[in-house]
Design an enzyme around this catalytic site. Structure first.
Site, PDB file in Angstrom:
ATOM      1  N   CYS A   1       0.805  -1.226   0.000  1.00  0.00           N
ATOM      2  CA  CYS A   1       0.000   0.000   0.000  1.00  0.00           C
ATOM      3  C   CYS A   1       0.838   1.277   0.000  1.00  0.00           C
ATOM      4  O   CYS A   1       0.316   2.360  -0.258  1.00  0.00           O
ATOM      5  CB  CYS A   1      -0.949   0.001   1.196  1.00  0.00           C
ATOM      6  SG  CYS A   1      -2.025  -1.458   1.267  1.00  0.00           S
TER       7      CYS A   1
ATOM      8  N   HIS B   1      -3.345   7.087   2.010  1.00  0.00           N
ATOM      9  CA  HIS B   1      -3.750   5.770   1.533  1.00  0.00           C
ATOM     10  C   HIS B   1      -5.137   5.476   2.080  1.00  0.00           C
ATOM     11  O   HIS B   1      -5.406   5.648   3.272  1.00  0.00           O
ATOM     12  CB  HIS B   1      -2.750   4.717   2.025  1.00  0.00           C
ATOM     13  CG  HIS B   1      -3.231   3.319   1.909  1.00  0.00           C
ATOM     14  ND1 HIS B   1      -3.790   2.819   0.750  1.00  0.00           N
ATOM     15  CD2 HIS B   1      -3.256   2.301   2.807  1.00  0.00           C
ATOM     16  CE1 HIS B   1      -4.137   1.550   0.944  1.00  0.00           C
ATOM     17  NE2 HIS B   1      -3.820   1.221   2.184  1.00  0.00           N
TER      18      HIS B   1
ATOM     19  N   ASN C   1     -10.176  -0.399  -0.088  1.00  0.00           N
ATOM     20  CA  ASN C   1      -8.720  -0.319  -0.023  1.00  0.00           C
ATOM     21  C   ASN C   1      -8.160  -0.915  -1.318  1.00  0.00           C
ATOM     22  O   ASN C   1      -8.218  -2.125  -1.533  1.00  0.00           O
ATOM     23  CB  ASN C   1      -8.214  -1.107   1.190  1.00  0.00           C
ATOM     24  CG  ASN C   1      -6.705  -1.030   1.354  1.00  0.00           C
ATOM     25  OD1 ASN C   1      -5.982  -0.678   0.431  1.00  0.00           O
ATOM     26  ND2 ASN C   1      -6.232  -1.381   2.541  1.00  0.00           N
TER      27      ASN C   1
END
Length: 335
Positions: free
Chosen positions: A129, A262, A292
């Site tokens: 990520c 993020h 996500n």
């Protein structure tokens, strides 16, 4: 490593952005129905209250990570007002490459699909990520060195293919998508400071532990996560790396127009903003619609905010990510 660009004569600047989401939008109600078939109970309220997610997108069976990357890249190249042949470096951040083993790199596949035949360099970055923030730092340093002039940076993921749909703690959180930016050499400051970090001692709290041995899978091929441990560490390191790049850029949180974190979990994002003293109104949030998307989440959020008219030229942006590895990184950008 922290690197400030304020003392150099060559700067790197974001020239254009683009993003792509697969057509298959999966609502919380739909994923609840999917899980119910295996006797797993969940609900829209349970998912949303813990994550802030209402929906996510899943790639079609015939869509590869490079296909998502291609569509986001084409939009970024168009927005930058350049021809694809002008790109002299491609950096693609992903944890879900097209091919088992990770080669050929998905960046090379993307290069071919874009029709770029100038022999430009192309490679993948694996920082989960944090991948986009890592890639932005790498591109910035290459441009400032004079080695490259126009770099295509892409975050692209098909996480739906490594999710265990019998684990409601993870399968409801992730989605597929791609975001891209074109960064070019500039006489004006753009990327002001970057920082990258990692601590492999925390690798077990977010990972895909499986391995292959002569074609046989050893362990699990699905994502595994200790949610509480990830949350605790994420809020801590995101605050630290944000302060680090702000100091390097000679800025304070009050100078930041938009925090673009993020898009992992609304609680992590709100916790980070609170620690920095940045208003929730100045945080770009897309997690409710995207879930996500790992390395794709920051460039997806950035492009969404630019096209919506939120992010404007001349504004200061703080972008940061944290992911498996454990990795974390940030960048301060004058857009």
């Amino acid at each position: 490593m922290t690197q400030s660009t304020n003392t150099t004569k060559i700067y790197s600047k974001i020239l254009g952005t683009g993003s792509y989401l697969p057509a298959n939008k999966v609502s919380n109600a739909k994923i609840t129905e999917m899980l119910a078939k295996d006797g797993i109970e969940t609900s829209d309220e349970w998912i949303f209250s813990r994550s802030g997610i209402s929906a996510r997108h899943f790639a079609a069976d015939n869509e590869l990570t490079s296909d998502l990357a291609l569509k986001a890249s084409q939009k970024a190249i168009e927005a930058a007002g350049i021809d694809a042949s002008e790109i002299d470096l491609i950096i693609l951040a992903t944890s879900t490459p097209d091919n088992l083993g990770g080669f050929p790199s998905t960046a090379c596949v993307l290069q071919d699909k874009l029709g770029i035949t100038n022999g430009c360099a192309a490679f993948d970055v694996q920082a989960v990520c944090s991948g986009f923030a890592y890639s932005l730092a790498v591109a910035d340093n290459f441009i400032r060195s004079g080695m490259y002039k126009k770099v295509l940076i892409v975050g692209a993921e098909t996480f739906s293919r490594i999710l265990d749909f019998k684990d409601r703690g993870t399968c409801v959180l992730f989605g597929d998508g791609a975001g891209a930016v074109v960064v070019g050499a500039s006489a004006e400051p753009g990327i002001l400071a970057t920082a990258m970090h990692a601590d492999g001692s925390h690798r077990s709290i977010l990972c895909v532990p499986g391995r292959t041995d002569k074609g046989a899978l050893q362990g699990s091929a699905f994502l595994e996560m200790d949610g509480q441990a990830v949350f605790k560490l994420a809020v801590k390191v995101l605050d630290q790396v944000a302060q680090e790049v702000l100091t390097a850029a000679n800025l304070t949180p009050a100078d930041i127009d938009w925090l673009i974190p993020h898009q992992a979990n609304i609680r992590i994002m709100e916790g980070t903003a609170k620690k920095l003293g940045i208003s929730r109104d100045n945080v770009v949030v897309t997690v409710q619609d995207h879930g996500n998307t790992s390395a794709a989440s920051i460039p997806l959020a950035l492009d969404t905010a630019i096209r919506a008219g939120q992010v404007k030229r001349g504004q200061h942006l703080l972008m940061e990510g944290v992911g498996g590895g454990f990795t974390w990184a940030a960048a301060v950008v004058k857009y």
